[in-house]
Design an enzyme around this catalytic site. Structure first.
Site, short mmCIF file in Angstrom:
data_model
loop_
_atom_site.label_atom_id
_atom_site.label_comp_id
_atom_site.label_asym_id
_atom_site.label_seq_id
_atom_site.Cartn_x
_atom_site.Cartn_y
_atom_site.Cartn_z
N CYS A 1 0.82 -1.21 0.00
CA CYS A 1 0.00 0.00 0.00
C CYS A 1 0.86 1.26 0.00
O CYS A 1 1.85 1.35 0.72
CB CYS A 1 -0.91 0.02 1.24
SG CYS A 1 -2.34 -1.05 1.12
N ASP B 1 -5.27 1.14 11.26
CA ASP B 1 -6.01 0.37 10.26
C ASP B 1 -7.53 0.50 10.40
O ASP B 1 -8.27 -0.01 9.55
CB ASP B 1 -5.63 -1.11 10.33
CG ASP B 1 -4.32 -1.41 9.63
OD1 ASP B 1 -3.79 -0.51 8.95
OD2 ASP B 1 -3.82 -2.54 9.75
#
Length: 425
Positions: free
Chosen positions: A122, A313
């Site tokens: 990512c 997250d």
């Protein structure tokens, strides 16, 4: 390229099975290289990153078999490390997944040499590997970075126990050093270690295979090295981020959900914020029930932090919640410097968000409007699905390959709960 289409407006109701934790299974699969016989790992989620790791292990020579298992327990994977001959982890496989750097410690510790391509994954900020390198050097490794590869060796044949203090808390850095120390000669002390549940899960797996580890889950981990780990079986813990994502989705849609075989104690910060948002939550030893029927959530303020603080997250999912909550919520991101990329896409749906440095100020609106949006990273893609669940009309989410890196069958699980959601190719 696949897309996900969501038609909003339906509350979520029912039961959902949470998959094994992505951020636990990846280091655990790497740890199987430390054994001298086959290791069986169960409750393995079927994710793109898991398949990539399996391919990496096979590239190194390990025998890997996958068993479908049963719905209640998930898949199992058996890794036989006895055939490992390769020491180079190639860029072609590494480029899509940052967790590939976790092969560095086990390869170096067991075989005395390793070359691992600098990882991808990512694009949510700088996540340097210098802490990994310095930690392994404290155990006697000789390491250089050349031509995009981390090249490591041990001149004296085996890593030696040592003491290392992390400059900053690093989850994967802690995991890499923990695995290497497990088969190093002597005692190693890891200071300022990451305390995340996934680190504890890795330590418990290592202990099951014969390692001697104390203090996992605290800032100080002590490892007494053994010559090699043994054969064994281990079940991966449930994914706390997937758990949190489904809880937020239910709170946003005004529904009710029940989850079994989860670890509520790993979600204290998330459950606290959901309670602040107005959700009624019941917690059992391995179950969570959330009820938000017919109510609009209240905005919450949060600051991301290493565990046991609020997980980065879950930041994007709570931003989606604040977009339709009553009031103004302030979100501060302290872990990654580039983790507000989902904001522009939420704005396309009608959200009111103002960015000031590492802080997002979110003014809740009564409703969002469906629109085409683009996923930019794993958790951002989840936040867009959550926003689509409460938006009027259809939301079409592009670039969902990010989603498949960390969520197992999310559209099917949401569909079982009543969501109008489908994958379109």
């Amino acid at each position: 390229m696949s897309k996900i289409v969501v038609a909003g407006g339906t509350p979520l109701y029912g039961d959902v099975r949470i998959s094994g934790a992505k951020n636990a299974v990846l280091p655990i699969l790497c740890a199987t290289l430390l054994a001298d016989a086959p290791v069986e790992i169960s409750n393995v989620p079927y994710l793109h990153d898991v398949i990539t790791m399996i391919n990496l292990l096979r590239e190194l020579g390990a025998g890997v078999t996958m068993n479908e298992g049963i719905e209640a327990k998930g898949r199992s994977i058996t890794v036989d490390p006895r055939w490992v001959r390769q020491r180079v982890v190639p860029y072609d496989l590494v480029k899509t997944m940052r967790a590939s750097v976790l092969l560095l410690g086990p390869l170096l510790a067991c075989y005395g040499a390793a070359e691992v391509a600098l990882p991808g994954g990512c694009a949510i900020g700088s996540r340097p590997v210098d802490q990994h390198i310095r930690g392994l050097q404290s155990l006697g490794a000789e390491i250089t970075v050349e031509n995009g590869y981390i090249k490591a060796s041990v001149s004296q044949g085996r890593l030696k126990g040592g003491r290392f203090v992390f400059d900053v808390v690093s989850v994967t850095g802690t995991e890499n050093l923990l695995m290497a120390a497990a088969v190093a000669q002597g005692t190693s002390v890891i200071e300022n270690a990451a305390m995340e549940p996934e680190v504890v899960d890795l330590a418990e797996c290592l202990i099951t295979l014969g390692a001697r580890v104390e203090g996992a889950g605290t800032p100080r981990i002590v490892v007494e090295g053994v010559e090699r780990l043994k054969s064994g079986q281990y079940a991966v813990l449930p994914d706390r981020i997937e758990t949190g994502t489904f809880l937020v989705a239910t709170a946003m849609t005004g529904g009710r959900i029940s989850m079994q075989q989860v670890r509520p104690q790993t979600l204290d910060a998330v459950l606290g914020k959901l309670t602040e948002a107005g959700a009624c939550i019941e917690i059992g030893a391995d179950s969570i029930r959330l009820d938000m029927q017919g109510r609009r959530p209240c905005s919450v303020n949060l600051t991301t932090a290493p565990y046991p603080g609020f997980p980065t997250d879950m930041q994007a999912q709570f931003m989606a919640l604040n977009c339709v909550a009553e009031g103004v919520g302030v979100i501060k991101e302290t872990i990654f410097e580039n983790r507000f990329m989902h904001v522009d896409e939420l704005l396309r749906l009608g959200a009111k968000i103002q960015i000031e440095g590492h802080t997002a100020i979110v003014q809740g609106v009564e409703r969002l409007s469906g629109a085409p949006v683009m996923a930019t990273d794993l958790r951002a893609s989840a936040s867009l699905i959550l926003a689509g669940l409460v938006a009027e009309g259809e939301t079409i989410i592009d670039r969902i390959y990010h989603l498949d890196r960390g969520y197992e069958n999310i559209e099917k699980k949401l569909g079982v709960l009543g969501a109008s959601i489908r994958r379109m190719t």
